[in-house]
Design a protein around this motif. Structure first.
Motif, PDB file in Angstrom:
ATOM      1  N   LYS A  46       0.836  -1.201   0.000  1.00 25.91           N
ATOM      2  CA  LYS A  46       0.000   0.000   0.000  1.00 25.91           C
ATOM      3  C   LYS A  46       0.872   1.252   0.000  1.00 25.91           C
ATOM      4  CE  LYS A  46      -3.918   2.018   2.521  1.00 25.91           C
ATOM      5  NZ  LYS A  46      -3.515   3.290   3.066  1.00 25.91           N
ATOM      6  N   ASP A  47       1.902   1.289   0.844  1.00 22.54           N
ATOM      7  CA  ASP A  47       2.771   2.462   0.921  1.00 22.54           C
ATOM      8  C   ASP A  47       3.568   2.639  -0.381  1.00 22.54           C
ATOM      9  OD1 ASP A  47       3.495   4.680   2.616  1.00 22.54           O
ATOM     10  OD2 ASP A  47       5.474   3.780   2.851  1.00 22.54           O
ATOM     11  N   PHE A  48       3.992   1.532  -0.987  1.00 27.63           N
ATOM     12  CA  PHE A  48       4.701   1.563  -2.271  1.00 27.63           C
ATOM     13  C   PHE A  48       3.811   2.192  -3.343  1.00 27.63           C
ATOM     14  CE2 PHE A  48       5.221  -0.967  -6.287  1.00 27.63           C
ATOM     15  CZ  PHE A  48       6.399  -0.380  -6.730  1.00 27.63           C
ATOM     16  N   GLU A  49       2.586   1.705  -3.464  1.00 29.85           N
ATOM     17  CA  GLU A  49       1.668   2.215  -4.475  1.00 29.85           C
ATOM     18  C   GLU A  49       1.319   3.674  -4.217  1.00 29.85           C
ATOM     19  OE1 GLU A  49      -1.555  -0.609  -4.630  1.00 29.85           O
ATOM     20  OE2 GLU A  49      -0.280  -2.137  -5.583  1.00 29.85           O
ATOM     21  N   GLU A  50       1.133   4.040  -2.966  1.00 34.51           N
ATOM     22  CA  GLU A  50       0.842   5.438  -2.625  1.00 34.51           C
ATOM     23  C   GLU A  50       2.040   6.332  -2.940  1.00 34.51           C
ATOM     24  OE1 GLU A  50      -0.409   5.353   1.473  1.00 34.51           O
ATOM     25  OE2 GLU A  50      -2.441   4.728   0.941  1.00 34.51           O
ATOM     26  N   ALA A  51       3.243   5.844  -2.710  1.00 35.40           N
ATOM     27  CA  ALA A  51       4.447   6.626  -3.009  1.00 35.40           C
ATOM     28  C   ALA A  51       4.565   6.883  -4.510  1.00 35.40           C
ATOM     29  CB  ALA A  51       5.696   5.903  -2.483  1.00 35.40           C
ATOM     30  N   ILE A  52       4.253   5.872  -5.324  1.00 45.58           N
ATOM     31  CA  ILE A  52       4.276   6.041  -6.778  1.00 45.58           C
ATOM     32  C   ILE A  52       3.208   7.045  -7.199  1.00 45.58           C
ATOM     33  CG2 ILE A  52       3.906   4.915  -9.026  1.00 45.58           C
ATOM     34  CD1 ILE A  52       6.552   4.111  -7.696  1.00 45.58           C
TER      35      ILE A  52
END
Length: 113
Positions: A46-52
């Motif tokens: 979730k944090d990876f996708e939000e960062a992108i």
């Protein structure tokens, strides 16, 4: 080490024993560092996708083109013997040396062009 993929970006998955958390960094982004973390794989994803998504939104807001993780341009240093062999093999196949090397790397990775 594992990897996450989202919208053409690839991120590492690592574990910090000291912090007892998962963390990662988007690969191939030398000039723009995009990092993320989480306590579980789900949180990390979730944090990876939000960062992108945040990175892409910031680029759009600033009116700049988002950097691509890898440009597709790669300088490869070969021995003169390998260079010569690749040139001869490419000529026999009737293709450029660049196409020959691209095909060889794709085959080594199990990719079909």
């Amino acid at each position: 080490m594992g990897y996450l993929k989202y919208k053409g970006y690839t991120g590492s998955v690592e574990y910090s024993e000291e912090d007892k958390c998962l963390f990662g960094k988007v690969q191939g982004m030398a000039k723009d560092s995009i990092t993320y973390e989480g306590s579980t794989v789900e949180e990390l994803t979730k944090d990876f996708e939000e960062a992108i998504d945040d990175y892409l939104a910031l680029c759009e807001e600033k009116g700049i083109e988002p950097r691509k993780p890898y440009s597709g341009v790669l300088n490869v240093r070969l021995t003169p013997e390998i260079h010569s062999g690749a040139a001869i093999a490419a000529q026999k196949e009737g293709i450029t040396i660049n196409a020959f090397i691209k095909n060889a790397v794709a085959r080594a990775l199990g990719m079909v062009l």
